[in-house]
Design an enzyme around this catalytic site. Structure first.
Site, mmCIF file in Angstrom:
data_model
loop_
_atom_site.group_PDB
_atom_site.id
_atom_site.type_symbol
_atom_site.label_atom_id
_atom_site.label_comp_id
_atom_site.label_asym_id
_atom_site.label_seq_id
_atom_site.Cartn_x
_atom_site.Cartn_y
_atom_site.Cartn_z
ATOM 1 C CG ASP A 69 -23.745 24.390 -44.343
ATOM 2 O OD1 ASP A 69 -23.944 24.026 -45.532
ATOM 3 O OD2 ASP A 69 -22.628 24.333 -43.804
ATOM 4 C CG ASP A 111 -39.216 20.646 -39.099
ATOM 5 O OD1 ASP A 111 -40.338 21.165 -39.249
ATOM 6 O OD2 ASP A 111 -38.678 20.505 -37.984
ATOM 7 C CE LYS A 131 -23.605 19.872 -42.941
ATOM 8 N NZ LYS A 131 -22.818 21.059 -43.399
ATOM 9 C CG ASP A 141 -40.618 26.408 -38.740
ATOM 10 O OD1 ASP A 141 -41.471 25.731 -39.331
ATOM 11 O OD2 ASP A 141 -40.661 26.649 -37.513
ATOM 12 C CE1 TYR A 181 -37.638 15.470 -38.824
ATOM 13 C CE2 TYR A 181 -39.815 15.291 -37.852
ATOM 14 C CZ TYR A 181 -38.754 16.060 -38.273
ATOM 15 O OH TYR A 181 -38.823 17.413 -38.143
HETATM 16 C C1 IPM Z 1 -43.920 20.238 -38.686
HETATM 17 C C2 IPM Z 1 -43.637 19.919 -37.229
HETATM 18 C C3 IPM Z 1 -43.503 18.416 -37.055
HETATM 19 C C4 IPM Z 1 -42.256 17.976 -37.798
HETATM 20 C C5 IPM Z 1 -43.472 17.877 -35.627
HETATM 21 C C6 IPM Z 1 -44.570 18.405 -34.769
HETATM 22 C C7 IPM Z 1 -43.523 16.370 -35.639
HETATM 23 O O1 IPM Z 1 -42.528 20.620 -36.795
HETATM 24 O O2 IPM Z 1 -44.907 19.730 -39.207
HETATM 25 O O3 IPM Z 1 -43.191 21.015 -39.285
HETATM 26 O O4 IPM Z 1 -41.133 18.113 -37.268
HETATM 27 O O5 IPM Z 1 -42.398 17.478 -38.905
HETATM 28 MN MN MN Z 2 -41.825 22.098 -38.225
#
Ligand code: IPM
Ligand code: MN
Ligand code: NAD
Length: 351
Positions: A221, A245, A188, A249, A137
């Site tokens: 993975d 990230d 990884k 999710d 990032y």
């Molecule tokens: C999160 C989001 C952010 C990230 C983006 C919006 C910069 O996806 O907070 O999970 O990738 O960290």
């Molecule tokens: Mn995210």
């Protein structure tokens, strides 16, 4: 002394879910000074920038910052450094909040809301510790360049130093000691030098200072697969910015919805924390009163606990979410029909 909380509602469903936090703050009658500032696309529209220097300074001098979400199609065409998301990355970086705690807990009432069968998620309690201010990032070089012949090249750089890895691993080990005492580190190391360094540094810190904690390593993975095969095998997971990230999710769906997962980003002791639901601005449902406010409300509870010295209030808020869900209060994403505001009302009533 009165503690201060800076709210950054942001874009899309951000202001909708933070609106429910504001109502909750009113109902709790706490001794907290609450301020608000523009952030993300809303700040771009007003100032041309996703976050101003003044807002960064206010965030750094608050006790806690709670954001909603940033981004959306309206601003997706901008150059990267002018996008809403760039404001969030700047804020995380300037606040120095290197450890992002993302607890994936399955509330009892939601065990049938996950896309996995109840037996796989019932009682689930995973804590992700995602590195938040380094990795791909932030690595340089980055950019898109013309390389001739009608070709372009997009470049991002994954880079980690030993100290960046060790400080977030330390947070994970410390937190594990207060839980089931198990850490699984994901990288990884089979294909990436930064992953190999990650594994070596985590292993060295473990050996030197945290040998009482059980440490395992998993390729990222495989972890993505194991999270849906047998998620309850995990306690604390420590991983880098990008893998954290993606995997968090994925884990959100184990709890019923992305709208359930809160987070706390913390750095050095005594510095303010940044609290954020892990979901985005959800352009597909924004403005319709459909967003689940639980992730934002639970993020606020984490702010009460970690930055605002209000442990009892944090317990109350978390218990109220549990009670409201148990009583059948649900937004659409978790199988119900309540609006954002009705869900907020149910949680306030359960306080
Ligand atoms: C999160 C989001 C952010 C990230 C983006 C919006 C910069 O996806 O907070 O999970 O990738 O960290
Ligand atoms: Mn995210
Ligand atoms: P998203 O998280 O906004 O939405 C993904 C899906 O989950 C959508 O179907 C959405 O309706 C649903 N969802 C998300 N939050 C919900 C909630 N609280 N209640 C009910 N349903 C919910 O991800 P996206 O669509 O990929 O991204 C949209 C924008 O948000 C992008 O600009 C992205 O960069 C941004 N984003 C911001 C953050 C943040 O501010 N922390 C996090 C992720 C994405």
């Amino acid at each position: 002394m009165t503690k201060s909380l800076l709210l950054l509602p942001g874009d899309g469903i951000g202001p909708e879910v933070i609106g429910e936090v504001k109502r909750l703050i009113g109902a709790l009658a706490l001794d907290i000074a609450v301020e608000e500032a523009l952030f993300g696309g809303a700040a771009i529209d007003a100032t041309g920038l996703p976050i101003t220097d003044e807002t960064v300074a206010r965030a750094c001098s608050s006790d806690a910052v709670l954001m909603g979400a940033v981004g959306g199609p309206k601003w997706a065409g901008q150059a990267y450094d002018r996008r809403p998301e760039a404001g969030l990355l700047r804020l995380r970086s300037e606040m120095g909040v290197y450890a992002n705690l993302r607890p994936a807990r399955c509330f009892a009432a939601l065990a049938d809301s996950s896309s996995l069968k109840r037996e796989f998620v019932e009682g689930l309690d995973i804590l992700f510790v995602r590195e938040l201010v380094g990795g791909v990032y932030f690595g340089t070089p980055r950019g898109i360049e013309d390389i001739g012949g009608g070709e372009r090249r997009g470049v991002n750089t994954q880079v980690y130093t030993s100290s960046e890895i060790r400080r977030v691993a330390r947070t994970a080990f410390e937190l594990a000691r207060g839980r089931s005492n198990r850490v699984c580190s994901a990288e990884k190391s089979n294909v990436m030098e930064s992953g190999l360094l990650w594994k070596e540094e985590v292993t060295a810190l473990h050996k030197a200072e945290y040998a009482d904690v059980e440490l395992t390593h998993m390729l990222a993975d495989n972890m993505a697969m194991q999270l849906v095969k047998n998620p309850k095998q995990f306690d604390v997971i420590v991983t880098d910015n990008l893998f954290g990230d993606l995997l968090s999710d994925e884990a959100a769906m184990l709890t019923g919805s992305l709208g359930m997962l809160p987070s706390a980003a913390i750095g050095e002791a005594g510095k303010p924390g940044l609290y954020e639901p892990i979901h985005g601005s959800a352009p597909d449902i924004a403005g319709q009163g459909l967003a689940n406010p639980c992730a934002a409300i639970l993020s606020f509870a984490m702010a009460l606990r970690f930055s605002l010295g209000e442990t009892a209030a944090a317990d109350r808020v978390e218990a109220a979410v549990d009670k409201a869900l148990t009583g059948g209060a649900c937004t659409r994403d978790i199988g119900g029909t309540l609006s954002t505001e009705e869900m907020g009302t149910a949680i306030i009533a359960a306080l």
